[in-house]
Design an enzyme around this catalytic site. Structure first.
Site: not given
Ligand SMILES: Cc1cc2nc3c(=O)[nH]c(=O)nc-3n(C[C@H](O)[C@H](O)[C@H](O)COP(=O)(O)OP(=O)(O)OC[C@H]3O[C@@H](n4cnc5c(N)ncnc54)[C@H](O)[C@@H]3O)c2cc1C
Lengths: 384, 403
Positions: B390, B388, B245, B126-127
């Protein structure tokens, strides 16, 4: 009442802050130290020795500085912030405390200067396969054999046990597996015949070892203090260990909180820094409160580390450990959460704080263990 | 009201159970129980076995291998898999790209991809996420510029789970940088991982494992026929995909299985002169999590019953956010209990988990100890990915409370 540092303490703090900035200022350095065969860099250890850190808690007659709980707290706090990997806790704090409180003068005079000068490394082996966090749960035996003792048994998760030159071992000279009396402490040469060690990395990137003792011959003058009465010394040493790791955990929590807040101010999603979301601000505030509560208890532990009354001391340590463990978990988990994916990576420093904090939570007894111990000991508010 | 399943549903459950018993490789199951890493082959073998029975993609349209199950059957099926425990069919295939292609793809795409996607002959990744686009997925920067009958893709994806195994990646890329709203200029494109210019760089997670990657695109030329649906409509498909999902999201079966195992291990674990399970404080902690799980299971059943009423293709139920939040918290609580079980043996770092410390030596301490801390660390991801916790709170706040 006074929470200020003395001039000497402030000097100590300044010097260690400088030292750590130099040696740990860049996180890659830490990861490089870990790659050394012993899991740390001897050059850093030597610098600790030269700057007097290794001599801190010992009496002047043994080349020490006569430092107390607050001094150790200042050091451990910085170690926590730096995620230091050297065996200070094992050698100086734990083994050092056993020798300070338990060793007869000749033994103290022989060995304490080795710790204080950094000439030899020491470790404390007091956990066993079935002991969990009970120091009095000892199956390892020491049997008198002429002028010597013969030690037989297995010790588990001995911090820095693989690099130690000397190992202090709790062993049973009398009584059943869980009896309070009948435990003796021995100082053994790590290279003695019959000692085998299996060293390994721990989850937080430090080192420990499983140690097995097969008919290890120990001369009677390596018995620390009196036979059968080692538990009090052991508990005292571990209490000092608890005070020390509470300070280390607070250092780590403060650094992790700072890292998290910085990250939140720079990380943008939805066109704004994520620090602008009130839900996240409030979480960070709770993390700060958790760290402050932990700090208060780490100070309490540091001030009570020298308490002579074992019951009072142990109550203080248990209460501090419960608070610190709970705060550590809250801060560690939430820091990871607030970072999002980046907090989950090996490359990023934040996750290493989380891992160290998690190991410190359990070390010398987790929150449940100490809560139980304290609940049995009566109200904390009755304490003198 | 009645919590019990109908006789037909019970018969179905038994059928699923015996299928798993007869077809799941014991070694795969053991790996899952013990928290060891399952490999590509474990997942491929299992999905093929499921597919042979017609169960790899039960929720797809019938013409592409679906089963037309009721939501209750879907729930029972997933719950049984999780409790076994068995691997789930690869979510990127069966829950994500498969339904998107089946619903929005061209006839050629359906013919080319769906059979292999269902049978896991094609491994998808998934990209979506990018360094700058996580929670704010629509902020993605990867571009796809049209040149003749090709798209040329440039940019970087990250957190791409198991990209190291993948044959194909489905990518969200910006095709109209000038669109008025950032959601409007995004397209959904299928990319062969072997295309020149695609490179995969591993990311090591804090537990030492390698499950996620960065995927880089440098002037990657993709035939225009790999666009799914319409250009600039990718956001709609992504939303459809993410809403798909909802059933297994709480992983109740997984938590049931883990709590059962924790109870068993707490019998093996010596605690003073007793076993750990004899300790009232431990039992109470364990029981408290069991209660949360029971409540969530019934909440889940209520959502399932609602889905049965609404029909399968209704709008996503905001209650699934409740399932995600509580489900992740409970799964994470099981990892904390597991650390309680192993006590001091939480510390040794299992040899197989870190390149530097690779050895073939036996485990240190009880064999169930090695995975305790790594799983605790690793499972923090559950409240981060898939929206997440949140973000789930925000969804509930808006969609249910009307804030
Ligand atoms: C082990 C793992 C596997 C993954 N696999 C995939 C995959 O296969 N393909 C893919 O595309 N992605 C994948 N992901 C990505 C995942 O979907 C993202 O990590 C997730 O969307 C959160 O984005 P971020 O890590 O950039 O955190 P950020 O979005 O930067 O969030 C940082 C913090 O801010 C909070 N936050 C952000 N916006 C808000 C808001 N509006 N209000 C309140 N709080 C907020 C978040 O909840 C979090 O606590 C994976 C992630 C992990 C950790």
């Amino acid at each position: 009442m006074d929470f200020d540092l003395t001039d000497d303490q402030r000097l100590l703090q300044d010097s260690i802050v400088k030292l750590m900035a130099n040696r740990y200022g860049n996180f890659d350095l830490r990861q490089a130290y870990r790659k050394h065969p012993e899991g740390f860099d001897r050059a850093v250890w030597d610098e600790y020795a030269q700057s007097g850190l290794l001599a801190l808690p010992f009496a002047e007659e043994y080349g020490g500085f006569g430092g107390g709980g607050v001094d150790t707290m200042l050091v451990m706090d910085q170690f926590g912030k730096s995620l230091a990997v050297e065996p200070y806790l094992a050698s100086v704090v734990l083994a050092g405390a056993v020798l300070r409180h338990g060793a007869q003068p000749a033994m103290a005079a022989e060995f304490i200067p080795m710790i204080a000068g950094g000439e030899a490394l020491f470790a404390l082996a007091c956990t066993e396969r079935a002991s969990r966090y009970d120091l009095h749960d000892v199956s390892t035996t020491a049997r008198r054999d002429g002028a010597d003792y013969l030690l037989e048994g297995e010790k588990s998760v001995v911090l820095a046990g693989d690099s130690a030159d000397y190992i202090i071992v709790s062993a049973r000279t009398a009584g059943g597996r869980r009896e309070l009396a009948g435990i003796s402490l021995f100082l053994i040469d790590a290279k003695a015949e019959g000692v085998s060690r299996r060293g390994y990395a721990t989850q937080d990137g430090l080192r420990a070892a499983e140690i097995s003792l097969a008919s290890v011959r120990v001369p009677a003058d390596r018995l620390i203090g009196t036979a059968d009465a080692g538990l009090a010394t052991l508990e005292r040493a571990v209490d000092e260990g608890i005070a020390a790791i509470c300070a280390e955990a607070v250092g780590a929590m403060e650094a992790l909180n700072a890292l998290t807040v910085d990250y939140m101010k720079t990380r943008k999603q939805f066109g704004v820094p994520i620090s602008s979301f009130q839900a996240l601000q409030f979480r960070s505030v709770d993390m700060l409160i958790a760290a402050e509560q932990a700090k208060s208890m780490a100070i309490f532990a540091a001030l009570m580390a020298g308490e002579e009354n074992p019951a009072e001391r142990s109550r203080a340590m248990s209460s501090a450990k419960v608070q610190v463990a709970r705060s550590a978990r809250f801060v560690g988990q939430n820091a990871t959460q607030l970072h999002g994916g980046i907090g989950m990576t090996m490359e990023y420093k934040g996750g290493h704080y989380f891992k160290r904090l998690t190991m410190l939570e359990g070390l010398f007894g987790d929150a449940d263990h100490h809560l139980r111990r304290l609940a049995q000991a009566g109200s904390l508010l009755d304490a003198a | 009201m009645d919590l019990s399943f109908s006789p037909e549903e019970v018969a179905f459950r038994d059928e699923v159970r015996s299928f798993i018993r007869d077809h799941l490789a014991p070694e795969t199951r053991a790996k899952l129980i013990e928290g060891r890493e399952i490999g590509k082959q474990d997942i491929v073998d299992w999905q093929k076995a499921l597919h042979a029975r017609g169960w790899a993609v039960p929720h797809w349209p019938v013409e592409y291998g679906g089963q037309n199950w009721s939501p209750v059957q879907e729930y029972i099926f997933l719950d049984e898999l999780q409790m076994a425990p068995a691997p789930s069919a690869l979510p990127f295939n069966v829950s994500m790209v498969g339904p998107v292609i089946a619903t929005f793809g061209s006839a050629e795409q359906k013919a080319k991809f769906l059979p292999g996607t269902a049978n896991l002959d094609i491994w998808w990744c998934q990209g979506f996420s990018e360094p700058g686009a996580g929670s704010d997925l629509a902020g993605l920067k990867t571009t796809a510029r049209r040149e003749g009958d090709e798209y040329i893709i440039n940019g970087q994806k990250t957190w791409t789970t198991l990209a190291q195994y993948a044959d194909w990646i489905f990518v969200l890329a910006r095709t109209n940088p000038a669109a008025a709203k950032k959601q409007e200029g995004i397209s959904f494109i299928l990319v062969d991982m072997k295309t020149p210019g695609v490179s995969v760089r591993p990311i090591q997670l804090i537990d030492g494992g390698h499950e996620v990657n960065e995927v880089w695109f440098d002037e990657v030329r993709v035939p225009a026929e790999n666009l799914v649906g319409q250009e600039n409509k990718g956001w709609d498909y992504a939303k459809f995909l993410l809403g798909n999902e909802r059933m297994g999201i709480a992983r109740i079966g997984t938590s049931k299985q883990r709590l059962k195992r924790i109870r068993e291990l707490a019998k093996l674990e010596r605690f003073g002169d007793t076993q750990l399970l004899d300790q009232p404080w431990f039992r109470e902690k364990l029981t408290a999590v069991e209660i949360e799980l029971k409540a969530l299971e019934i909440t889940q059943l209520r959502v399932v019953a609602e889905a049965r009423k609404r029909g399968k293709h209704g709008t996503p139920d905001p209650n699934s956010s409740i399932l995600k939040i509580k489900g992740s918290e409970i799964q994470q609580a099981t990892t904390e209990l597991m650390m309680d079980v192993v006590g001091p043996y939480v510390m040794p770092f299992g040899a197989s988990l870190d390149d530097e410390d690779q050895t073939n030596e036996p485990p240190i301490g009880p064999d169930y100890a090695a995975a305790a801390a790594p799983t605790y660390f690793n499972w923090r991801k559950i409240s981060i990915y898939g929206g997440s916790n949140e973000i789930q709170h925000s969804i509930i706040a808006k969609a249910i409370l009307g804030f």
